[in-house]
Design a protein around this motif. Structure first.
Motif, PDB file in Angstrom:
ATOM      1  N   HIS A 138      -3.401  17.518 -14.407  1.00 54.92           N
ATOM      2  CA  HIS A 138      -3.045  18.879 -14.850  1.00 54.92           C
ATOM      3  C   HIS A 138      -1.947  19.491 -13.980  1.00 54.92           C
ATOM      4  O   HIS A 138      -1.931  20.706 -13.759  1.00 54.92           O
ATOM      5  N   LEU A 139      -1.002  18.701 -13.505  1.00 49.45           N
ATOM      6  CA  LEU A 139       0.082  19.218 -12.671  1.00 49.45           C
ATOM      7  C   LEU A 139       1.063  20.054 -13.491  1.00 49.45           C
ATOM      8  O   LEU A 139       1.224  19.840 -14.692  1.00 49.45           O
ATOM      9  N   SER A 140       1.729  20.966 -12.805  1.00 51.11           N
ATOM     10  CA  SER A 140       2.809  21.713 -13.442  1.00 51.11           C
ATOM     11  C   SER A 140       4.165  21.105 -13.095  1.00 51.11           C
ATOM     12  O   SER A 140       5.152  21.349 -13.797  1.00 51.11           O
TER      13      SER A 140
ATOM     14  N   TYR B  50       2.379  14.032 -19.428  1.00 48.17           N
ATOM     15  CA  TYR B  50       1.605  14.181 -20.659  1.00 48.17           C
ATOM     16  C   TYR B  50       0.610  13.042 -20.839  1.00 48.17           C
ATOM     17  O   TYR B  50       0.582  12.355 -21.857  1.00 48.17           O
ATOM     18  N   ASN B  51      -0.234  12.859 -19.840  1.00 50.69           N
ATOM     19  CA  ASN B  51      -1.211  11.765 -19.803  1.00 50.69           C
ATOM     20  C   ASN B  51      -2.483  12.163 -20.564  1.00 50.69           C
ATOM     21  O   ASN B  51      -3.549  12.328 -19.983  1.00 50.69           O
ATOM     22  N   GLY B  52      -2.366  12.337 -21.869  1.00 52.24           N
ATOM     23  CA  GLY B  52      -3.524  12.691 -22.690  1.00 52.24           C
ATOM     24  C   GLY B  52      -4.167  13.980 -22.241  1.00 52.24           C
ATOM     25  O   GLY B  52      -3.494  14.957 -21.910  1.00 52.24           O
ATOM     26  N   THR B  53      -5.510  13.980 -22.170  1.00 48.75           N
ATOM     27  CA  THR B  53      -6.232  15.193 -21.781  1.00 48.75           C
ATOM     28  C   THR B  53      -5.973  15.564 -20.319  1.00 48.75           C
ATOM     29  O   THR B  53      -6.175  16.707 -19.920  1.00 48.75           O
ATOM     30  N   GLY B  54      -5.517  14.599 -19.526  1.00 42.66           N
ATOM     31  CA  GLY B  54      -5.248  14.876 -18.118  1.00 42.66           C
ATOM     32  C   GLY B  54      -3.925  15.570 -17.873  1.00 42.66           C
ATOM     33  O   GLY B  54      -3.677  16.050 -16.765  1.00 42.66           O
ATOM     34  N   GLY B  55      -3.066  15.640 -18.903  1.00 45.55           N
ATOM     35  CA  GLY B  55      -1.772  16.270 -18.718  1.00 45.55           C
ATOM     36  C   GLY B  55      -0.934  15.526 -17.686  1.00 45.55           C
ATOM     37  O   GLY B  55      -1.115  14.332 -17.451  1.00 45.55           O
TER      38      GLY B  55
END
Length: 291
Positions: A122-124, A100-105
């Motif tokens: 944006h990794l899953s 959950y790195n901000g906008t980068g997910g």
């Protein structure tokens, strides 16, 4: 001694020079210290000067570096791919997972040598723990980016975002760093069919050696002493015990034939490179990971 002229040498010298990540996985990342690592250097092995390749050359670019800058981003390159695509490390280093790195997910950072870092966003799913040592091509996570999915951040569609960070902390374009036009990568060599090494064959050889054996010269298909010194280093794994002098002879080429034997070469290990030896070597070099 191993000082004979290399067969097929061009003679020109080279310059020295998914699925969604679950709460359990996120909690595991936290237990490993993920959150606390965000501003710290990850301990790990020392590697040679960062050798980076583009593991996503087979995917279309949907957001270029300049397009990111135009919309106010610090920079990045987006590659379209379905959720759950395996993400190979672009170079050797150690892993840092940031959920959950901000906008980068969900973001995985690969800490390379000399203060360089690569980040995939944006990794899953993360696949490795913090501090894990990886080599180029090791799968470090699964892509995500589906709008609203856990770990997607601000992404509106499946893709992976890739950028590098230099030792000064500034984002840099990885495609510029590796000097590779995008998309596509290197073409395959026809040496696999005709047994005759040429420029594309040697470019692929140089790129393989750049990724694995410390070669730092140009990918120009004109091998010289620096290319062949890297080849000799790589051939240590195949029984070469001679000097690393950039002047390959029969002992070097015997080791190359041992490598080629794992890729269809069935001839003698005699250090005399002929069409069948070159074909086997070319099958090895034509693997997608050396693109």
């Amino acid at each position: 001694m191993d000082h004979l002229d290399p067969p097929g040498c061009c003679g020109a010298d080279d310059q020295a020079a998914t699925v969604g990540i679950g709460r359990r996985a996120v909690l595991l990342g936290a237990a490993l210290g993920t959150g606390a690592l965000a501003g710290l250097t990850v301990p790990g092995r020392a590697f040679a000067a960062p050798a980076i390749y583009n593991p996503f050359s087979g995917y279309p670019i949907t957001g270029s570096w300049q397009e990111h800058l135009n919309r106010g981003s610090l920079g990045g390159v987006d590659f379209a791919m379905s959720v759950g695509t395996r993400l190979p490390a672009c170079g050797a280093g150690t892993i840092q997972n940031i959920p959950y790195n901000g906008t980068g997910g969900h973001t995985v950072t690969i800490h390379h040598a000399d203060g360089y870092r690569s980040q995939y966003m944006h990794l899953s799913q993360f696949l490795l723990g913090n501090g894990a040592a990886v080599s180029a091509g090791t799968v470090v996570g699964l892509s995500g980016g589906a709008a609203g999915a856990p770990g997607s951040g601000s992404s509106t569609g499946p893709h992976v975002h890739w950028h590098m960070i230099n030792p000064a902390g500034v984002r840099i374009n990885p495609l510029t760093y590796i000097g590779q036009p995008a998309p596509g990568g290197l073409p395959k060599t026809s040496t696999e069919q005709d047994g005759i090494p040429g420029t594309i064959f040697y470019r692929r050889m140089q790129n393989w050696l750049r990724l694995t054996a410390g070669y730092t010269g140009p990918i120009d298909g004109a091998p010289g002493p620096n290319t062949y010194a890297a080849l000799q280093r790589a051939m240590r794994a195949y029984g070469y015990t001679g000097p690393i002098d950039g002047q390959p002879g029969p002992n070097t080429w015997r080791a190359v034939q041992r490598l080629a034997a794992g890729h269809g070469y069935t001839g003698p290990i005699d250090g005399v490179m002929g069409p069948n030896s070159w074909r086997g070597f070319a099958r090895f070099l034509n693997q997608d990971r050396w693109n």
